[in-house]
Write a protein that holds these residues in place. Sequence first.
Motif, short mmCIF file in Angstrom:
data_model
loop_
_atom_site.label_atom_id
_atom_site.label_comp_id
_atom_site.label_asym_id
_atom_site.label_seq_id
_atom_site.Cartn_x
_atom_site.Cartn_y
_atom_site.Cartn_z
N ARG A 252 0.83 -1.21 0.00
CA ARG A 252 0.00 0.00 0.00
C ARG A 252 0.87 1.26 0.00
O ARG A 252 0.57 2.24 -0.68
N GLU A 260 -6.55 -2.37 -5.48
CA GLU A 260 -6.94 -2.29 -4.08
C GLU A 260 -6.90 -3.66 -3.40
O GLU A 260 -6.59 -3.76 -2.21
N LYS A 263 -3.44 -4.23 -2.20
CA LYS A 263 -3.12 -3.34 -1.08
C LYS A 263 -3.77 -3.83 0.22
O LYS A 263 -3.19 -3.70 1.30
N LYS A 264 -4.96 -4.39 0.10
CA LYS A 264 -5.70 -4.79 1.30
C LYS A 264 -5.32 -6.19 1.79
O LYS A 264 -5.24 -6.43 3.00
#
Length: 304
Positions: A252, A260, A263-264
């Motif tokens: 991230r 995303e 990143k998560k």
Amino acid sequence: MAAAKCDASFRIEYESSSPITEATVTYLNPPGPTHDIKQLLAIDNTIKLNDIQNDIQAPGTYDLEVKLAVDGVVTKRGFSLNVGRCTSSSCYVPKIYEIKVQEDGQIVMNYWVDTTTNLAALEYQIAKDPGFKDEDIIYSKVGFSDTNYTQFENIDMKNGNIPDKTTLYIRIRKYCRPEGVSEWSDSVEFDSGIWGVEAYCLSGVDDRNKDALCYGTDPAWKMKVTLQPFRPDVGSLICLTNGKPAIPDNIRDFEQNAPENLKKSGIRWIRFLRSNSDFNPSLIYRVKPETGEIEVLEGDVKCY
């Protein structure tokens, strides 16, 4: 290297079982005369241009060619003199002790200078050939360690755009105060390491999608990573090119354009695109997203 107020000279190294029958030096650029240096060469391998006729009268770069012949066998070698900087007797040549290539893509040069009292700056070059022709020089830096001298210089392979696993050569010289510059040091040969390998990745919330990993289609994401150790295996740690583990928080922060999902939840599946003795691009690995470690080779699926 010479200056207008200094004696310009060069040294000829050769081996021959028979006497030299012809020896000349020719000014190629700017165009100039050809001088017979056979008698001078018989006395000393160092040829001083003032001992023949110094046709260098102004600062600049002078391209010369030396020709040696034994009967009908002729060899020629070109070189350049950069006039305008004088090699002072107190401006000594630095020395490179050692080159280390670290796993994080850093090249560390351990070098020596005689004194920092007259140190204005240092310069080094990296080339693909020990001759250091302009077209072979791939990286250079000048001005480092001019105020705070350290014995070690770190060279980042990524920022320097230095190729992986390539035989390279490095040399260094010193700029002195109030004026003067040393000769280049002897070059040191080294092999560059691997600062990164491209890979297709799927996140922890994505299904294992063979086509996405094999062809780089959505939702796979292409990114460059490094491995500790270099080759992929169970337990190998996948890192980002900044050296940090490829876990969600680091992805991230560092890979801001990543999807995303990555990143998560981090990397769950990965396929490395490099093809050599260490990497097989047909293989897919399962990764622990929370640590970035390779968990297992997905033996039931291959790209080809």
